[in-house]
Design a protein around this motif. Structure first.
Motif, mmCIF file in Angstrom:
data_model
loop_
_atom_site.group_PDB
_atom_site.id
_atom_site.type_symbol
_atom_site.label_atom_id
_atom_site.label_comp_id
_atom_site.label_asym_id
_atom_site.label_seq_id
_atom_site.Cartn_x
_atom_site.Cartn_y
_atom_site.Cartn_z
ATOM 1 N N GLN A 45 -7.756 18.397 -14.042
ATOM 2 C CA GLN A 45 -6.840 19.344 -14.650
ATOM 3 C C GLN A 45 -5.397 18.954 -14.317
ATOM 4 O O GLN A 45 -5.068 18.730 -13.160
ATOM 5 C CB GLN A 45 -7.099 20.749 -14.118
ATOM 6 N N ARG A 46 -4.543 18.938 -15.333
ATOM 7 C CA ARG A 46 -3.138 18.610 -15.090
ATOM 8 C C ARG A 46 -2.223 19.822 -14.880
ATOM 9 O O ARG A 46 -1.242 19.704 -14.147
ATOM 10 C CB ARG A 46 -2.592 17.756 -16.240
ATOM 11 N N PRO A 47 -2.477 20.979 -15.518
ATOM 12 C CA PRO A 47 -1.551 22.102 -15.332
ATOM 13 C C PRO A 47 -1.255 22.466 -13.873
ATOM 14 O O PRO A 47 -0.107 22.785 -13.541
ATOM 15 C CB PRO A 47 -2.247 23.254 -16.080
ATOM 16 N N PRO A 48 -2.239 22.422 -12.946
ATOM 17 C CA PRO A 48 -1.919 22.792 -11.566
ATOM 18 C C PRO A 48 -0.978 21.806 -10.859
ATOM 19 O O PRO A 48 -0.458 22.127 -9.784
ATOM 20 C CB PRO A 48 -3.287 22.811 -10.864
ATOM 21 N N LEU A 49 -0.756 20.621 -11.438
ATOM 22 C CA LEU A 49 0.061 19.624 -10.753
ATOM 23 C C LEU A 49 1.474 20.126 -10.489
ATOM 24 O O LEU A 49 2.077 19.798 -9.465
ATOM 25 C CB LEU A 49 0.124 18.330 -11.573
ATOM 26 N N SER A 50 2.019 20.910 -11.415
ATOM 27 C CA SER A 50 3.396 21.379 -11.265
ATOM 28 C C SER A 50 3.490 22.664 -10.452
ATOM 29 O O SER A 50 4.600 23.151 -10.188
ATOM 30 C CB SER A 50 4.026 21.610 -12.644
ATOM 31 N N LYS A 51 2.336 23.200 -10.046
ATOM 32 C CA LYS A 51 2.342 24.483 -9.348
ATOM 33 C C LYS A 51 1.517 24.396 -8.060
ATOM 34 O O LYS A 51 2.049 24.078 -6.997
ATOM 35 C CB LYS A 51 1.805 25.573 -10.294
ATOM 36 N N ALA A 52 0.213 24.662 -8.169
ATOM 37 C CA ALA A 52 -0.636 24.728 -6.965
ATOM 38 C C ALA A 52 -0.642 23.411 -6.192
ATOM 39 O O ALA A 52 -0.637 23.409 -4.957
ATOM 40 C CB ALA A 52 -2.059 25.127 -7.356
ATOM 41 N N TRP A 53 -0.664 22.278 -6.898
ATOM 42 C CA TRP A 53 -0.699 20.989 -6.207
ATOM 43 C C TRP A 53 0.585 20.763 -5.416
ATOM 44 O O TRP A 53 0.549 20.341 -4.259
ATOM 45 C CB TRP A 53 -0.927 19.861 -7.215
ATOM 46 N N LEU A 54 1.724 21.040 -6.046
ATOM 47 C CA LEU A 54 2.998 20.843 -5.350
ATOM 48 C C LEU A 54 3.129 21.769 -4.148
ATOM 49 O O LEU A 54 3.774 21.425 -3.162
ATOM 50 C CB LEU A 54 4.176 21.078 -6.306
ATOM 51 N N LYS A 55 2.512 22.936 -4.234
ATOM 52 C CA LYS A 55 2.577 23.894 -3.125
ATOM 53 C C LYS A 55 1.557 23.589 -2.042
ATOM 54 O O LYS A 55 1.546 24.248 -0.994
ATOM 55 C CB LYS A 55 2.330 25.314 -3.649
ATOM 56 N N GLY A 56 0.668 22.618 -2.295
ATOM 57 C CA GLY A 56 -0.363 22.311 -1.320
ATOM 58 C C GLY A 56 -1.479 23.332 -1.302
ATOM 59 O O GLY A 56 -2.208 23.448 -0.306
#
Length: 409
Positions: A45-56
């Motif tokens: 999934q790419r959408p979480p990259l700008s949100k949950a992923w960046l926040k760890g």
């Protein structure tokens, strides 16, 4: 259903391709499937990259559409870290850059899109883009509290990263050449609300200006010089000025292309053996009697269903209402439909409460699109209205105290 020589080759290993291989098996084909991707990761999934992923807040395993075992169990061969060089349409063969040739009975192109770049500064350290997990890792490493991030472009990707960076304690400056945020993709009242929300969160927004030069030192970006002469010192710059479809392979092979490779209602290209799905396609939009290119997970999944249905000789699914979402700070943004043929916009709810929706109507008061902020009921109702071609009574729609079930004309 399948001839012994059948072989379905899927090029691209993103959300669209990860979905289509699952639908192919679900719809009954037993043909061998080979999935090829230039990244080494399984489809994710790419959408979480700008949100949950960046926040760890998430992990690579949680991003995966399906675990590796799924592909093995379903007789799906993975060729990750591989690139295609050419499509030999007359011989129905896909040639990879390493020289391998794959014969196909059906080829599904899911090559996606890539960030639009500024070649003059691509070589500088600190210039960031967001498309892949590796891109997101570079951005996460740059999110240092107290530092300054410049975001070039006031679209959804740029704003999502801007919000995440601000929450991480960075100073954030958004540079947008238009006179408002989300100018290409959102209505004026909706964009104005987002702008006010970001300003209240401490994000500096510079509208109606462009970057004249990027100031570097030792091969790293250190500042941006604006067209009005101002200089903004920074630690990193995110370029978020849109995306371009990865359709070069299609054009070189002679497939008909528009803004992306052209497909029909079954996601089939101008070659009967080749399908294309996801961000790389220029597709029919039957609810709006036009064609266009959509960049969203729902679009990728819808076209995956279309292609799998056609290959498996099933009835094509009913056209779906395009929809999109974005999370920014404490705003849950949900959009249904397209603002095509719109003559009037009606706000339902109070933007000051950060819970409202903008309904967009045509001249007959038929709902064509809805933009909702923290208003899931309005979003779902609007999406249903669009699907049904429902007309509404304007005065009732604007009255938030009146049930959405009672506003039909």
């Amino acid at each position: 259903m399948d001839q012994p020589q059948s072989h379905i080759v899927v090029l691209g290993a993103g959300h669209a391709s990860g979905s289509v291989v699952a639908f192919l098996r679900q719809y009954g084909t037993a043909a061998p499937i080979t999935l090829i991707g230039d990244e080494t990761a399984l489809p994710y999934q790419r959408p979480p990259l700008s949100k949950a992923w960046l926040k760890g807040e998430t992990t690579e395993a949680k991003l995966l559409l399906r675990p590796e075992k799924f592909y093995a169990d379903q007789n799906i061969t993975l060729r990750l870290g591989a690139r295609a060089a050419r499509i030999d349409r007359p011989n129905r063969t896909l040639l990879l850059e390493d020289g391998e040739k794959l014969n196909y009975s059906h080829l599904i192109l899911a090559t996606g899109a890539r960030p639009r770049r500024l070649p003059a500064v691509d070589s500088l350290d600190g210039i960031l883009h967001l498309r892949t997990m590796q891109d997101a890792e570079r951005i996460r490493a740059a999110l240092q509290a107290g530092g300054t991030l410049v975001v070039v472009g006031g679209g959804y990707i740029g704003l999502e990263v801007a919000a995440t960076a601000r929450l991480a304690g960075m100073n954030v400056v958004v540079i947008e050449r238009e006179n408002r945020l989300l100018a290409r993709v959102a209505s004026e009242p909706f964009g104005s609300f987002i702008e006010d929300s970001f300003r209240r969160k401490g994000v500096q927004i510079e509208l109606g200006c462009t970057i004249e030069t990027f100031v570097s030192e030792g091969g790293r970006v250190r500042a941006v010089q604006l067209s009005d002469g101002r200089r903004i010192d920074c630690d990193a710059v995110l370029i978020g000025i849109g995306a371009v479809p990865n359709d070069e392979l299609m054009r070189e092979s002679g497939l008909v292309c528009g803004d992306g490779v052209s497909v029909d209602h079954s996601a089939r290209t101008s070659d009967e053996a080749i399908f294309a799905i996801g961000d790389c396609t220029f597709r029919p939009l039957p609810l709006y009697d036009t064609s266009g290119r959509l960049e969203s997970v729902p679009n990728a999944v819808e076209q995956a269903k279309q292609a799998a249905s056609a290959i498996c000789q099933r009835a094509l699914p009913k056209p779906e209402v395009p929809w999109f979402w974005s999370d920014q700070f404490d705003l849950r943004i949900q959009i249904a439909g397209l603002r095509i043929g719109v003559t009037e916009s009606i706000i339902r709810g109070d933007p000051a409460s950060s819970s409202f929706a903008v309904f967009h109507l045509d001249e007959d008061a038929t709902v064509r699109a809805v933009e909702a902020v923290n208003a899931p009921t309005e979003f779902m109702a609007g999406k249903q209205f669009i699907n049904q071609g429902k007309r509404v009574v304007r005065e009732k729609l604007s009255n938030a105290a009146m049930s959405l079930q009672d506003i039909a004309a």
